[in-house]
Design a protein around this motif. Structure first.
Motif, short mmCIF file in Angstrom:
data_model
loop_
_atom_site.label_atom_id
_atom_site.label_comp_id
_atom_site.label_asym_id
_atom_site.label_seq_id
_atom_site.Cartn_x
_atom_site.Cartn_y
_atom_site.Cartn_z
N LEU A 51 -4.38 64.28 30.50
CA LEU A 51 -4.58 63.88 31.90
C LEU A 51 -6.04 63.55 32.24
O LEU A 51 -6.29 62.51 32.85
N PRO A 52 -7.01 64.39 31.87
CA PRO A 52 -8.40 64.01 32.17
C PRO A 52 -8.82 62.71 31.48
O PRO A 52 -9.55 61.90 32.05
N LYS A 53 -8.31 62.51 30.26
CA LYS A 53 -8.62 61.26 29.54
C LYS A 53 -7.99 60.07 30.25
O LYS A 53 -8.59 59.00 30.35
N ALA A 54 -6.77 60.25 30.77
CA ALA A 54 -6.08 59.17 31.48
C ALA A 54 -6.84 58.81 32.76
O ALA A 54 -6.96 57.63 33.11
N GLU A 55 -7.35 59.82 33.45
CA GLU A 55 -8.16 59.56 34.65
C GLU A 55 -9.41 58.76 34.29
O GLU A 55 -9.78 57.82 34.99
N ALA A 56 -10.04 59.13 33.18
CA ALA A 56 -11.24 58.41 32.73
C ALA A 56 -10.90 56.97 32.33
O ALA A 56 -11.68 56.05 32.58
N ILE A 57 -9.73 56.77 31.73
CA ILE A 57 -9.28 55.42 31.35
C ILE A 57 -9.10 54.57 32.58
O ILE A 57 -9.55 53.41 32.62
N THR A 58 -8.46 55.11 33.61
CA THR A 58 -8.27 54.36 34.85
C THR A 58 -9.62 54.01 35.47
O THR A 58 -9.85 52.87 35.89
N LYS A 59 -10.51 54.99 35.53
CA LYS A 59 -11.83 54.76 36.11
C LYS A 59 -12.57 53.66 35.34
O LYS A 59 -13.16 52.76 35.94
N ARG A 60 -12.51 53.72 34.02
CA ARG A 60 -13.19 52.73 33.20
C ARG A 60 -12.56 51.34 33.35
O ARG A 60 -13.26 50.33 33.39
N THR A 61 -11.24 51.29 33.46
CA THR A 61 -10.55 50.00 33.64
C THR A 61 -10.99 49.35 34.95
O THR A 61 -11.22 48.14 35.00
N LEU A 62 -11.12 50.15 36.00
CA LEU A 62 -11.45 49.61 37.32
C LEU A 62 -12.95 49.55 37.59
O LEU A 62 -13.37 49.11 38.66
N GLU A 63 -13.75 49.95 36.62
CA GLU A 63 -15.21 50.03 36.77
C GLU A 63 -15.87 48.77 37.33
O GLU A 63 -16.78 48.88 38.15
N PRO A 64 -15.43 47.57 36.94
CA PRO A 64 -16.11 46.38 37.47
C PRO A 64 -15.90 46.17 38.98
O PRO A 64 -16.59 45.35 39.58
N LEU A 65 -14.97 46.90 39.58
CA LEU A 65 -14.66 46.71 41.00
C LEU A 65 -15.34 47.77 41.86
O LEU A 65 -15.51 48.91 41.44
N SER A 66 -15.67 47.36 43.08
CA SER A 66 -16.20 48.33 44.04
C SER A 66 -15.07 49.28 44.45
O SER A 66 -13.89 49.00 44.21
N ARG A 67 -15.40 50.39 45.08
CA ARG A 67 -14.39 51.35 45.53
C ARG A 67 -13.37 50.68 46.44
O ARG A 67 -12.17 50.86 46.28
N LYS A 68 -13.83 49.88 47.37
CA LYS A 68 -12.93 49.19 48.30
C LYS A 68 -12.04 48.19 47.54
O LYS A 68 -10.84 48.10 47.79
N ASP A 69 -12.64 47.45 46.62
CA ASP A 69 -11.86 46.49 45.82
C ASP A 69 -10.83 47.19 44.94
O ASP A 69 -9.74 46.68 44.73
#
Length: 142
Positions: free
Chosen positions: A112-130
């Motif tokens: 689960l912590p790795k999955a959260e990190a994967i999601t964060k890394r996937t969405l990294e190019p986007l701003s929080r709002k985006d």
């Protein structure tokens, strides 16, 4: 030799191509983070079983958005790895109910912590709002 025809269709601007490229990026990030342990579909099945505690294969396929043949193969591989167990459904003995094994529960907790990190890394190019907008739009499309 005829000249090159310039197409009005620009592949790089179309939704299917862009979704496939985004999925390729996410899949590469996923395999970098969890690929030694699970495929994305195996992870999805384990999470849905964990969410439900116990679930039939038919419902599991619907919850994980997989066709029957795909979920059958995923379940078979997870069972071979002793990550899930089955018992007959007391209401319909032809049907099996799937649960996480002790090994499966440990792997989910560890993943689960790795999955959260994967999601964060996937969405990294986007701003929080985006990120919020993007995820809401994807939910509407799916």
């Amino acid at each position: 030799m005829p000249g090159k025809r310039k197409s009005m269709y620009k592949l790089e601007d179309h939704v299917g191509h862009l979704l496939r490229r985004a999925n390729q990026r996410h899949t590469a990030i996923f395999f970098d983070g969890l690929g030694q342990q699970l495929t994305p579909m195996q992870f999805a099945v384990l999470i849905k079983i964990s969410d439900e505690d116990e679930v039939s294969q038919n419902l599991l396929g619907r919850l994980a958005a997989m066709d029957p043949a795909t979920v059958q193969g995923v379940v078979r591989r997870l069972r071979e790895r002793n990550l899930i167990t089955a018992r007959p459904d007391p209401e319909d003995r032809r049907r099996s109910l799937w649960r996480l094994s002790k090994t499966g529960k440990k792997l989910v907790a560890k993943s689960l912590p790795k999955a959260e990190a994967i999601t964060k890394r996937t969405l990294e190019p986007l701003s929080r709002k985006d990120r919020e907008t993007f995820l809401n739009l994807l939910r509407r499309l799916s």
